[in-house]
Write a protein that holds these residues in place. Structure first.
Motif, short mmCIF file in Angstrom:
data_model
loop_
_atom_site.label_atom_id
_atom_site.label_comp_id
_atom_site.label_asym_id
_atom_site.label_seq_id
_atom_site.Cartn_x
_atom_site.Cartn_y
_atom_site.Cartn_z
N GLN A 265 0.83 -1.21 0.00
CA GLN A 265 0.00 0.00 0.00
C GLN A 265 0.86 1.26 0.00
OE1 GLN A 265 -2.33 -1.05 3.53
NE2 GLN A 265 -4.21 -1.03 2.30
N ILE A 266 1.95 1.25 0.76
CA ILE A 266 2.87 2.40 0.78
C ILE A 266 3.48 2.61 -0.60
CG2 ILE A 266 5.01 3.32 1.74
CD1 ILE A 266 2.67 3.45 3.66
N GLU A 267 3.90 1.54 -1.23
CA GLU A 267 4.47 1.64 -2.57
C GLU A 267 3.47 2.23 -3.55
OE1 GLU A 267 5.58 -2.37 -3.34
OE2 GLU A 267 7.55 -2.20 -2.35
N ARG A 268 2.22 1.80 -3.41
CA ARG A 268 1.18 2.31 -4.31
C ARG A 268 0.94 3.79 -4.09
NH1 ARG A 268 -2.71 -0.86 -2.81
NH2 ARG A 268 -2.02 -2.57 -4.15
N LEU A 269 0.95 4.25 -2.83
CA LEU A 269 0.75 5.67 -2.53
C LEU A 269 1.86 6.52 -3.14
CD1 LEU A 269 -0.37 5.51 1.22
CD2 LEU A 269 -1.78 6.14 -0.74
N PHE A 270 3.10 6.07 -2.99
CA PHE A 270 4.22 6.83 -3.56
C PHE A 270 4.12 6.90 -5.08
CE2 PHE A 270 6.28 6.70 0.55
CZ PHE A 270 7.14 7.79 0.53
N GLN A 271 3.77 5.78 -5.69
CA GLN A 271 3.70 5.75 -7.14
C GLN A 271 2.56 6.61 -7.67
OE1 GLN A 271 6.16 3.95 -8.96
NE2 GLN A 271 5.36 5.39 -10.45
N GLN A 272 1.41 6.53 -7.03
CA GLN A 272 0.24 7.26 -7.51
C GLN A 272 0.35 8.76 -7.27
OE1 GLN A 272 -2.96 5.32 -5.40
NE2 GLN A 272 -3.23 3.71 -6.94
N GLN A 273 0.91 9.16 -6.13
CA GLN A 273 0.88 10.58 -5.77
C GLN A 273 2.20 11.31 -6.00
OE1 GLN A 273 -1.22 11.42 -2.01
NE2 GLN A 273 -1.92 9.29 -2.01
N LEU A 274 3.30 10.59 -6.07
CA LEU A 274 4.60 11.22 -6.28
C LEU A 274 5.33 10.70 -7.51
CD1 LEU A 274 5.92 11.45 -2.61
CD2 LEU A 274 5.00 13.29 -4.01
N GLY A 275 4.80 9.66 -8.12
CA GLY A 275 5.42 9.14 -9.34
C GLY A 275 6.75 8.48 -9.13
N THR A 276 7.00 7.95 -7.94
CA THR A 276 8.26 7.28 -7.66
C THR A 276 8.02 6.19 -6.62
OG1 THR A 276 10.58 7.68 -7.06
CG2 THR A 276 8.92 8.87 -5.78
N THR A 277 9.08 5.52 -6.24
CA THR A 277 8.97 4.46 -5.24
C THR A 277 9.47 4.97 -3.89
OG1 THR A 277 11.21 3.60 -5.60
CG2 THR A 277 9.43 2.75 -7.03
N PRO A 278 9.08 4.33 -2.78
CA PRO A 278 9.59 4.74 -1.47
C PRO A 278 11.11 4.64 -1.38
CG PRO A 278 7.71 3.27 -1.21
CD PRO A 278 8.07 3.26 -2.66
N VAL A 279 11.68 3.58 -1.95
CA VAL A 279 13.13 3.40 -1.90
C VAL A 279 13.84 4.53 -2.64
CG1 VAL A 279 15.04 1.92 -2.65
CG2 VAL A 279 12.98 0.89 -1.67
N ARG A 280 13.33 4.86 -3.83
CA ARG A 280 13.94 5.93 -4.61
C ARG A 280 13.79 7.29 -3.91
NH1 ARG A 280 15.85 6.62 -9.96
NH2 ARG A 280 16.32 8.84 -10.21
#
Length: 343
Positions: A265-280
């Protein structure tokens, strides 16, 4: 080594270090400041400084000029006398993208037929119009705020509401409504100009300007990326946790647990709202923080590496070089903040 690009979430914070001067908009935007008697010097300088700072990041993005109605010097609210570049004339309007009427607490609210004529002509020519402090009153008096929302200093709110009955006089510190920009205070002037720059060049340049002008935030404290107002609360919480745990980065599992969401879910939030991954995002945050420490502290590179959570100086150097195009050893060391360690 192939250069890596910061994601949109962190690009603005690093724009001035990446040679981000080639924007889509090539034509230099011209801004004229009309200085009225007893204009607010702090509001004027806030607006002007924002544009000058933008030019440090995107070279020659803006050209600024100052006017008075007769070309003569004008006394500001602080008693400082300013000599404008010229008298405001019809020929001047053809070159302008934005005309800012600069008023102040003691600026007389007195209609001037010549000023009214020039403001109406500016509007007809498609020049965006702005008012600082009580500058909005002169726009309203000319009928140029009809159907617009606007901001004006509280002392002049009633006067503007009376003379511009078809406008919506708000209690906001600044207001942007289509091609009308108004600000009631110096801080409002700063944010007003940022909104105009955002419309021309986008959020990345705005964030880069804020990173320079927010002195304490950018040079002495840890980097705090500007959070878009539409970010969800779990994502805001995750970013705050990352910012608070630079030296010992949290694992993705820990991050998800603290936020109360699954890792997916965290990964999805980063991708959808910031266009990147949590790690990146976490890596970019740490690299950006390392740049701040290198520039504005006297910590040796090895300690900067540790302070930003890198496993080794070599890994740190590799990551830094991949983003900025040069190794951390080549970074400019201003050394504004001295470390507290004893020699």
């Amino acid at each position: 080594m192939e250069r890596r690009q910061f994601s949109g979430a962190m690009q603005g914070r690093n724009l001035r270090f990446l040679g981000g001067g080639d924007g889509a908009r090539k034509r230099q935007a011209q801004v004229g400041f009309l200085l009225l008697e007893h204009f607010s010097l702090p509001a004027f300088t806030q607006a002007l400084d924002t544009l000058v700072t933008a030019n440090l990041i995107r070279s020659d993005a803006f050209l600024t000029c100052t006017f008075s109605l007769d070309g003569e010097s004008v006394t500001s609210d602080l008693g400082l006398v300013i000599c404008p570049g010229a008298a405001l004339a019809v020929a001047s309007l053809a070159q302008l993208d934005l005309l800012v009427v600069c008023g102040g607490l003691r600026t007389p609210l007195r209609a001037s037929p010549e000023l009214t004529r020039l403001l109406v002509l500016a509007g007809e020519k498609g020049v965006a119009l702005a008012g600082l402090w009580n500058g909005a009153w002169f726009l309203g008096q000319a009928g140029l705020l009809d159907g617009y929302r606007c901001a004006v200093h509280p002392e002049n709110r009633a006067a503007l509401a009376e003379i511009a009955q078809l406008s919506d006089v708000t209690s906001e510190s600044f207001m942007v409504d289509r091609d009308r920009f108004t600000a009631a205070s110096p801080t409002g002037a700063f944010n007003m100009v940022l909104e105009w720059i955002d419309a021309l060049y986008g959020r990345e340049l705005v964030e880069a300007i804020v990173d320079i002008l927010a002195f304490e935030e950018s040079r002495f404290r840890r980097t705090r990326p500007a959070l878009h107002e539409k970010l969800s609360e779990p994502l805001r919480e995750a970013i705050n946790l990352m910012s608070a745990n630079i030296e010992e980065p949290l694992s993705q599992e820990q991050l998800a647990s603290y936020v109360g969401r699954s890792k997916r879910q965290i990964e999805r939030l980063f991708q959808q709202q910031l266009g990147t991954t949590p790690v990146r995002y976490y890596l970019e945050l740490r690299v950006t923080e390392s740049r701040r420490l290198l520039q504005h502290s006297d910590l040796p590179m090895s300690e900067v590496s540790l302070a930003c959570g890198f496993v080794s100086p070599s890994h740190f150097s590799k990551c830094y070089t991949s983003f900025y195009g040069y190794p951390p050893s080549k970074e400019v060391r201003h050394g504004y903040v001295k470390s507290t360690k004893k020699p």
